[in-house]
Design a protein around this motif. Structure first.
Motif, PDB file in Angstrom:
ATOM      1  N   UNK A 555       1.205  -1.191  -0.317  1.00 52.92           N
ATOM      2  CA  UNK A 555      -0.067  -0.403   0.321  1.00 52.92           C
ATOM      3  C   UNK A 555       0.862   1.371  -0.349  1.00 52.92           C
ATOM      4  N   UNK A 556       0.147   2.275  -0.240  1.00 53.61           N
ATOM      5  CA  UNK A 556       1.572   3.695  -0.461  1.00 53.61           C
ATOM      6  C   UNK A 556       1.721   4.131   1.031  1.00 53.61           C
ATOM      7  N   UNK A 557       1.004   3.479   2.124  1.00 48.49           N
ATOM      8  CA  UNK A 557       1.964   3.213   3.483  1.00 48.49           C
ATOM      9  C   UNK A 557       2.904   2.825   3.903  1.00 48.49           C
ATOM     10  N   UNK A 558       3.452   1.554   2.648  1.00 50.52           N
ATOM     11  CA  UNK A 558       4.625   0.755   2.925  1.00 50.52           C
ATOM     12  C   UNK A 558       3.843  -0.114   3.803  1.00 50.52           C
ATOM     13  N   UNK A 559       2.110  -0.844   3.653  1.00 48.73           N
ATOM     14  CA  UNK A 559       1.918  -1.550   4.268  1.00 48.73           C
ATOM     15  C   UNK A 559       2.273  -3.017   3.143  1.00 48.73           C
ATOM     16  N   UNK A 560       2.838  -4.122   3.438  1.00 45.87           N
ATOM     17  CA  UNK A 560       3.381  -4.972   3.108  1.00 45.87           C
ATOM     18  C   UNK A 560       2.936  -6.854   3.542  1.00 45.87           C
ATOM     19  N   UNK A 561       1.576  -7.066   2.573  1.00 51.38           N
ATOM     20  CA  UNK A 561       0.823  -8.260   3.187  1.00 51.38           C
ATOM     21  C   UNK A 561       0.656  -9.217   2.418  1.00 51.38           C
ATOM     22  N   UNK A 562       1.249 -10.398   3.298  1.00 49.13           N
ATOM     23  CA  UNK A 562       1.559 -11.824   2.152  1.00 49.13           C
ATOM     24  C   UNK A 562      -0.376 -12.629   3.072  1.00 49.13           C
ATOM     25  N   UNK A 563      -0.335 -13.491   1.125  1.00 50.85           N
ATOM     26  CA  UNK A 563      -1.678 -13.509   1.522  1.00 50.85           C
ATOM     27  C   UNK A 563      -1.812 -14.981   1.139  1.00 50.85           C
ATOM     28  N   UNK A 564      -2.606 -16.038   1.178  1.00 53.99           N
ATOM     29  CA  UNK A 564      -2.579 -17.514   0.985  1.00 53.99           C
ATOM     30  C   UNK A 564      -3.636 -17.429  -0.292  1.00 53.99           C
ATOM     31  N   UNK A 565      -3.044 -17.191  -1.110  1.00 50.77           N
ATOM     32  CA  UNK A 565      -3.615 -17.467  -2.907  1.00 50.77           C
ATOM     33  C   UNK A 565      -5.526 -18.889  -2.789  1.00 50.77           C
ATOM     34  N   UNK A 566      -4.543 -19.680  -1.735  1.00 51.48           N
ATOM     35  CA  UNK A 566      -5.998 -20.991  -1.529  1.00 51.48           C
ATOM     36  C   UNK A 566      -7.311 -20.728  -0.598  1.00 51.48           C
ATOM     37  N   UNK A 567      -6.968 -19.886   0.472  1.00 51.53           N
ATOM     38  CA  UNK A 567      -7.899 -19.859   1.061  1.00 51.53           C
ATOM     39  C   UNK A 567      -7.935 -18.048   0.916  1.00 51.53           C
ATOM     40  N   UNK A 568      -7.893 -17.996   0.974  1.00 55.01           N
ATOM     41  CA  UNK A 568      -7.440 -15.392   0.718  1.00 55.01           C
ATOM     42  C   UNK A 568      -7.374 -15.209   1.687  1.00 55.01           C
ATOM     43  N   UNK A 569      -7.090 -15.901   2.616  1.00 52.30           N
ATOM     44  CA  UNK A 569      -6.197 -15.091   4.115  1.00 52.30           C
ATOM     45  C   UNK A 569      -5.094 -15.027   4.413  1.00 52.30           C
ATOM     46  N   UNK A 570      -4.094 -13.750   5.061  1.00 57.30           N
ATOM     47  CA  UNK A 570      -3.259 -13.368   5.238  1.00 57.30           C
ATOM     48  C   UNK A 570      -2.432 -13.931   5.652  1.00 57.30           C
TER      49      UNK A 570
END
Length: 572
Positions: A555-570
């Motif tokens: 995101x614009x404020x430098x947040x980085x999130x990794x998500x599981x493609x299979x479940x859509x959960x971080x």
């Protein structure tokens, strides 16, 4: 260097006819484009073959044999697979006659020289320049005089031949036209002489006592029109004076003495303005009936073309490209651009501001040297018509605005570019030509007008058969980029820019300014999708996917999130 399979090779075979002893030359083409090989007789034979086939469709092997038999065209396995997939838009594994014809039409359109030369930049771009008028009252007339540094209300004709007299042509409220002739060398009454007093004369004085001003010769053409004359000009190649009025005897083209040429162009509600191109012999008129008419100056009986589209009377006409492009200005400050050869409206320009005079008649003049269209009433507006291309900006054949996405398709071996001008172009990397051009890929309605929307993201489906594009309005579209056909429309959120999109097996994922991931099924026609958990506190500007495990969003404020493609959960 192009592969040998991509170059059309010609093999000449000789065969002897059973009915004749002469030898006939047969041509064998390899990997040739179908539209280059088909003529009308071939099309008829191919259509008969489709009608005789099962369900009027052909599979890959049957169609390949047909091309080899009827057209003498052979394809490498890889090239034929690409050709068959381009035609088989239904993805049924079989092609029918309609799909073949559609493919040929796209090929002919791509080969059209006019299509390749077509500029992607609209004739009128940006807002006009507004200047403050120094007049106390609304401007009633504005003219451009190349050799006279002043604004006047009459038409000047300056001849390049010093032996030919110059002209001042004017019309009056009685429908009369007067021509004042003077020498371009002696300058007639306009020559400054020391000690000579100023003289004020009316045309009546010149009629009664021509000797008062021998340097100036007056010719009168009385009562040419029943109403007051709206515009006058001089058609040099025909030595004719041209005048128009808003009456049924709308436009008259006659020589100065009214003896040799006398062509009357009749329009029921009359003509308010006109212009012409002497080289192409094209005359264009506009009037209170909101129609633009294109005439042959030698055929006054009927216009060659009539353009309808304005909602107010037309007050000014401008010609470009030797009479092939027409600009028409109406009383409601709308400028329309017409293509004479294609007989279509290219552009409707409505950005002339009301501050120049909302209820005041607008006077206009065109300067061909700078391509500036100058409009004047309370204020002055300058609009550049078909601005010359800036080589640092665009070459006219590629995008007119920034390219937002460029993709290479390994299946069809083409390059696809998407731009902020809302245009998608499919390029042949070998020839450098445009295969497919999709204009206004994304649009929105603004003040009852369709406005193009910037394309901000794009990707292919896993099989590289379809294109997914995202726009600044939050809209997603699925395209068959070989035909330019839109197959599906989706939205992540209204007026929420799509900053990234991905197509994984069975799913379409999109991110944007709504701060979360939106998931769509890649089948069906649903326009809305499932929203993943919101973890970002600001706009998501970038993302990357690694099938089948992970997607990363930033995101614009430098947040980085990794998500599981299979479940859509971080990931925790």
């Amino acid at each position: 260097m192009a592969r040998e399979s991509e170059v059309r090779s010609l093999l000449t075979l000789s065969s002897k006819s059973e009915d004749s002893s002469a030898l006939a030359a047969r041509l064998r083409w390899r990997n040739a484009a179908l539209h280059d090989r088909c003529n009308m007789k071939d099309m008829e034979r191919i259509k008969e073959a489709f009608e005789e086939s099962y369900n009027n469709k052909m599979g890959p092997l049957e169609f390949r044999d047909l091309l080899k038999t009827l057209l003498n065209v052979e394809y490498d396995d890889e090239e034929f697979n690409i050709l068959f997939m381009k035609m088989n838009t239904s993805r049924s594994g079989e092609v029918d006659w309609e799909e073949l014809v559609s493919h040929l039409i796209l090929g002919y359109f791509g080969n059209d020289a006019e299509n390749q030369r077509e500029s992607l930049q609209p004739p009128i771009m940006g807002l006009p320049t507004i200047l403050r008028s120094q007049h106390r009252h609304p401007i009633s007339r504005i003219c451009f005089c190349p050799d006279v540094e002043k604004i006047c209300t009459m038409y000047y004709h300056f001849s390049e031949d010093i032996n030919e007299q110059c002209m001042l042509i004017c019309g009056d409220v009685g429908g009369n036209v007067r021509v004042l002739l003077f020498s371009p060398v002696a300058r007639g009454p306009f020559k400054n002489e020391a000690g000579r007093a100023s003289i004020t004369l009316r045309h009546v004085d010149l009629q009664r006592r021509p000797s008062m001003l021998p340097e100036l010769h007056l010719i009168e053409l009385p009562r040419l029109h029943a109403e007051w004359v709206r515009q006058v000009s001089y058609y040099k190649s025909l030595h004719c004076v041209v005048s128009c009025a808003t009456c049924p005897d709308a436009l008259l083209m006659c020589d100065i003495h009214g003896s040799k040429t006398h062509n009357m162009f009749k329009v029921e509600k009359g003509i308010q303005c006109f212009t012409f191109d002497e080289e192409a012999h094209v005359l264009v008129t506009g009037g209170p009936d909101c129609s633009v008419r294109v005439w042959n100056p030698f055929v006054p009986a009927k216009p060659s073309v009539t353009f309808i589209g304005h909602h107010a009377g037309i007050t000014c006409i401008v010609l470009q490209n030797k009479g092939q492009t027409i600009y028409s200005l109406s009383r409601d400050r709308a400028i329309k651009v017409w293509d004479v050869q294609g007989q279509v409206c290219i552009q409707s320009y409505i950005d002339v501001p009301s501050v120049i005079g909302e209820r005041t008649p607008i006077s206009a003049v065109y300067n061909p040297a700078t391509r500036e269209f100058i409009l004047a009433a309370i204020k002055i507006a300058i609009v550049v018509l078909d601005e010359q291309l800036n080589p640092l900006h665009t070459d006219g054949f590629t995008h007119s605005r920034a390219v937002s996405k460029i993709l290479y398709n390994p299946l069809f071996k083409v390059i696809i570019t998407c731009g902020l001008d809302s245009i998608i172009i499919v390029w042949n990397p070998v020839t450098g030509k445009r295969n497919v051009l999709i204009r206004d890929a994304h649009v929105r309605m603004l003040h009852a007008e369709t406005v193009p929307v910037e394309i901000t993201a794009a990707c292919f489906n896993p099989g590289n058969l379809l294109l997914l594009s995202g726009a600044r309005t939050g809209e997603l579209k699925v395209w068959n980029f070989n035909t330019g056909l839109c197959l599906r429309v989706m939205t992540i959120e209204h007026m929420c820019e799509v900053t990234g999109c991905f197509w994984v097996e069975g799913r379409i994922l999109a991110i944007g300014w709504n701060r979360h991931v939106v998931e769509f099924e890649d089948t069906g026609m649903a326009t809305s999708g499932k929203v993943w958990e919101t973890r970002h506190t600001d706009d998501v500007l970038a993302a990357a996917v690694r099938p089948p495990l992970t997607i990363a969003t930033a995101s614009y404020n430098s947040e980085l999130v990794l998500w599981k493609l299979e479940t859509g959960q971080p990931y925790r």
